[in-house]
Write a protein that holds these residues in place. Structure first.
Motif, mmCIF file in Angstrom:
data_model
loop_
_atom_site.group_PDB
_atom_site.id
_atom_site.type_symbol
_atom_site.label_atom_id
_atom_site.label_comp_id
_atom_site.label_asym_id
_atom_site.label_seq_id
_atom_site.Cartn_x
_atom_site.Cartn_y
_atom_site.Cartn_z
ATOM 1 N N CYS A 127 3.855 -0.863 -5.703
ATOM 2 C CA CYS A 127 3.941 0.092 -4.598
ATOM 3 C C CYS A 127 4.884 -0.437 -3.515
ATOM 4 C CB CYS A 127 2.553 0.325 -4.017
ATOM 5 S SG CYS A 127 2.544 1.450 -2.625
ATOM 6 N N CYS A 152 2.271 -0.823 -0.096
ATOM 7 C CA CYS A 152 1.231 -1.851 -0.023
ATOM 8 C C CYS A 152 1.508 -3.022 -0.972
ATOM 9 C CB CYS A 152 -0.140 -1.233 -0.300
ATOM 10 S SG CYS A 152 -0.306 -0.547 -1.951
ATOM 11 N N CYS A 201 0.399 6.151 -5.569
ATOM 12 C CA CYS A 201 -0.256 4.852 -5.497
ATOM 13 C C CYS A 201 -1.765 5.041 -5.465
ATOM 14 C CB CYS A 201 0.210 4.078 -4.263
ATOM 15 S SG CYS A 201 -0.603 2.486 -4.123
ATOM 16 N N CYS A 236 -3.203 2.769 -1.942
ATOM 17 C CA CYS A 236 -3.063 3.290 -0.582
ATOM 18 C C CYS A 236 -2.939 4.811 -0.559
ATOM 19 C CB CYS A 236 -1.873 2.639 0.131
ATOM 20 S SG CYS A 236 -0.294 2.983 -0.633
ATOM 21 N N SER A 245 -0.723 6.935 -1.416
ATOM 22 C CA SER A 245 0.528 7.560 -0.991
ATOM 23 C C SER A 245 1.247 8.157 -2.195
ATOM 24 C CB SER A 245 1.428 6.528 -0.315
ATOM 25 O OG SER A 245 1.781 5.535 -1.241
HETATM 26 ZN ZN LIG Z 1 0.324 1.590 -2.235
#
Ligand SMILES: [Zn+2]
Length: 99
Positions: free
Chosen positions: A39, A42, A57, A60, A62
């Motif tokens: 990612c 993160c 992801c 996190c 996203s």
């Molecule tokens: Zn992430």
């Protein structure tokens, strides 16, 4: 007796069709797109492909766009050359001037 099926993994589903080279290339791409990627937010390896160029992801939460089959970072020509030199032992030995 069934014929020997070429290839392993995901391209096995094509059986004897489409040719060895094509399937080999396809296998390489498909392996890349199916694995979990790193990612960019993160830095955890939890990114899964949702669709063409759309990645999600799981850590996190996203969703973002990137390349179609990989979350590849753009590699500059200098970095690529350095990688090539590191990968090729022949270049290394000539550089060091051994003989
Ligand atoms: Zn992430």
């Amino acid at each position: 007796m069934a014929e020997k099926v070429w290839g392993t993994g995901s391209v096995k589903r094509f059986g004897t069709r489409y040719g060895r080279t094509t399937k080999s290339k396809f296998d390489k791409i498909e392996k890349e797109q199916r694995r979990l990627h790193k990612c960019p937010y993160c830095t955890k390896i939890k990114v899964k492909r949702q669709s063409f160029g759309i990645w999600h992801c799981q850590n996190c939460n996203s969703t973002f766009t990137s390349r179609a089959y990989t979350v590849g970072e753009k590699v500059s020509i200098v970095e690529r050359a350095q990688q090539l030199i590191a990968e090729t032992p022949e270049i290394k030995t000539t550089q060091e001037g051994e003989e």
